[in-house]
Design a protein around this motif. Structure first.
Motif, mmCIF file in Angstrom:
data_model
loop_
_atom_site.group_PDB
_atom_site.id
_atom_site.type_symbol
_atom_site.label_atom_id
_atom_site.label_comp_id
_atom_site.label_asym_id
_atom_site.label_seq_id
_atom_site.Cartn_x
_atom_site.Cartn_y
_atom_site.Cartn_z
ATOM 1 N N ARG A 30 -1.147 4.174 -1.875
ATOM 2 C CA ARG A 30 -2.518 3.940 -1.412
ATOM 3 C C ARG A 30 -2.559 3.899 0.112
ATOM 4 O O ARG A 30 -3.400 3.263 0.720
ATOM 5 N N TRP A 31 -1.606 4.583 0.740
ATOM 6 C CA TRP A 31 -1.516 4.560 2.194
ATOM 7 C C TRP A 31 -2.707 5.224 2.869
ATOM 8 O O TRP A 31 -2.985 4.977 4.038
ATOM 9 N N GLU A 74 -5.673 4.529 2.366
ATOM 10 C CA GLU A 74 -6.722 3.520 2.571
ATOM 11 C C GLU A 74 -6.573 2.796 3.895
ATOM 12 O O GLU A 74 -7.532 2.172 4.359
ATOM 13 N N ASP A 75 -5.406 2.833 4.497
ATOM 14 C CA ASP A 75 -5.171 2.134 5.761
ATOM 15 C C ASP A 75 -5.009 3.162 6.876
ATOM 16 O O ASP A 75 -4.224 4.110 6.754
ATOM 17 N N ARG A 76 -5.742 2.996 7.967
ATOM 18 C CA ARG A 76 -5.730 3.986 9.040
ATOM 19 C C ARG A 76 -4.357 4.094 9.694
ATOM 20 O O ARG A 76 -3.895 5.191 10.020
ATOM 21 N N LEU A 117 0.826 -1.207 0.000
ATOM 22 C CA LEU A 117 0.000 0.000 0.000
ATOM 23 C C LEU A 117 0.861 1.258 0.000
ATOM 24 O O LEU A 117 0.559 2.241 -0.679
#
Length: 470
Positions: free
Chosen positions: A118-119, A121-123, A113
């Motif tokens: 796409r970081w 998308e992850d909390r 990610l």
């Protein structure tokens, strides 16, 4: 890899400089808009082409009143800077991921990610990126980026070279006289400073004379320093004029700032008394930055020359250069005086890291980064922790006094290929490993790991670089 070269304008007409300055100011507004709109989480994963298409669709580009090629190249350059800003933060985030979880599958998912931008998308990744990435802001209002097919050069009958670039108006060119006979090529970056124009462009390093010099055949460890740029594991100091250069500049800046503070106080007192004319004269003629910036640029050039010359001297005898990673930040715990803190604040380890990387790549040598924890505190002969005093390291176990930088360079070389102290081993773990090895050495127990330097390598360190600790 490319190498940047800089040409300068020669007696540029003030009217032309004013036109270029206005163009650079408007393009600075373009940079500010890019950072404001796309420098945050909302811009993650966007490319400069996508930003360009959005601006064309909503009409944003029209408010800047510059030619299409100019603002498009500026958008591309600003997006490149934003990507570099994020890449720097990702280095720290990768370290945080390794500490966060030891599950290979989870690490792979987070790394994927992060690499794909796409970081958001992850909390956890989003939180780490906010923690390690400082929100940037544009401060560049004096640069113009010109695409390779948008400029041309021509020599007049006197042999003077002229560079023609687009102006703010369609089909009108600004012709800049240059102080060189070598025509700049490729994409140009024009930097406006004090009535002059710097033309930055990149060339192939293979065409440079220094790139034709062969590298050496040995493996050499190097230690950075302040008095000298580098000290190698053979006991040779390179760039011995660096310390005097940095000290003289630091002391000059201290005295200059003291005089400027006095003048600023006089100007403030005059303004308080109502004598605004005197206050303005002092600020205009005595508190400007043009001369200060010229002196700073000259000092930086001298420092770069000293450091690059030292690195070339190391590569002359080394096919493999072993060094610590100078791009990492470090903080000393020992309190220092104000003068020393000021001198170390101007220390150029970033230039040294750049020189080691660029020169090694251009000349065909290999640069290996190792974990340098405690290399300046451990005796390279027996591995015990010694007492450091100035440029001497006294080993209380084997009774040898080392020149500290030479000892550190040998330790750096011994870390090459050490399976226990890798580049990312925490410094506390490194200390435990070193203490365990020193204890085995003192008790004369056989070494059961493979991390010690081979006998042939240890034989390369004769006692000519040490003195007896009597």
């Amino acid at each position: 890899m490319k190498v940047t070269r800089i040409a300068h304008s020669d007696r540029l007409n003030p009217g032309k400089y004013a036109a270029l300055a206005e163009q650079a100011r408007r393009l600075g507004q373009v940079r500010s808009a890019v950072w404001q709109r796309h420098g945050s989480v909302a811009g993650a994963g966007l490319t400069d082409r996508q930003v360009r298409d959005r601006w064309l669709a909503d009409g944003t580009h029209q408010r800047f009143q510059v030619l299409a090629n100019a603002w498009e190249e500026t958008v591309r350059d600003a997006m490149t800077n934003i990507a570099a800003n994020r890449a720097a933060a990702k280095v720290a985030v990768r370290e945080a991921i390794r500490r966060h979880t030891s599950d290979p599958a989870e690490q792979k998912r987070l790394f994927t990610l992060l690499r794909a931008d796409r970081w958001a998308e992850d909390r956890y990744l989003a939180r780490q990126m906010r923690k390690h990435r400082k929100r940037g802001k544009n401060h560049t209002h004096d640069q113009i980026v010109v695409r390779a097919d948008q400029h041309n050069t021509r020599a007049d009958k006197h042999g003077r070279l002229w560079l023609a670039i687009p102006s703010l108006h369609l089909r009108r060119l600004v012709k800049i006289p240059l102080n060189t006979t070598v025509a700049p090529t490729g994409t140009l970056r024009l930097v406006l400073r004090d009535g002059r124009v710097e033309i930055h462009y990149q060339i192939d390093p293979a065409a440079m004379p220094t790139s034709q010099r062969p590298c050496g055949t040995s493996t050499v460890g190097v230690d950075k320093g302040y008095t000298e740029a580098l000290t190698d594991s053979d006991g040779v100091h390179h760039g011995t004029g660096l310390g005097a250069l940095l000290t003289a500049e630091s002391d000059r800046i201290k005295e200059r700032n003291r005089r400027r503070a006095t003048l600023r106080s006089i100007a403030n007192s005059a303004a308080t008394r109502g004598n605004f004319a005197k206050s303005e004269r002092i600020r205009r003629h005595n508190l400007g930055t043009a001369k200060r910036d010229r002196q700073a640029a000259k000092h930086r050039a001298r420092v770069r020359t000293e450091i690059f010359t030292a690195v070339h001297a190391v590569v002359d005898k080394a096919s493999t250069v072993v060094a610590e990673d100078l791009t990492k930040t470090f903080a000393g715990r020992k309190p220092l005086g104000k003068d020393m803190n000021r001198r170390l604040a101007g220390w150029t380890k970033g230039v040294t890291a750049e020189a080691l990387k660029n020169v090694s790549e251009r000349r065909g040598s290999v640069l290996v980064h190792v974990n340098a924890a405690y290399t300046s505190q451990v005796c390279s002969g027996c591995g015990a922790f010694g007492d450091r005093s100035g440029d001497r390291l006294h080993c209380t176990v084997c009774g040898v006094v080392w020149q500290a930088d030479v000892n550190a360079a040998i330790n750096v070389l011994q870390r090459h290929g050490d399976p226990d102290t890798t580049l990312h081993t925490p410094y506390r773990a490194v200390k435990q490993i070193l203490q365990a090895r020193a204890n085995r050495h003192r008790t004369r127990l056989p070494v059961q790991d493979s991390s010690q330097a081979p006998a042939g390598r240890r034989a390369n360190y004769p006692n000519r670089s040490v003195t007896s600790g009597k």
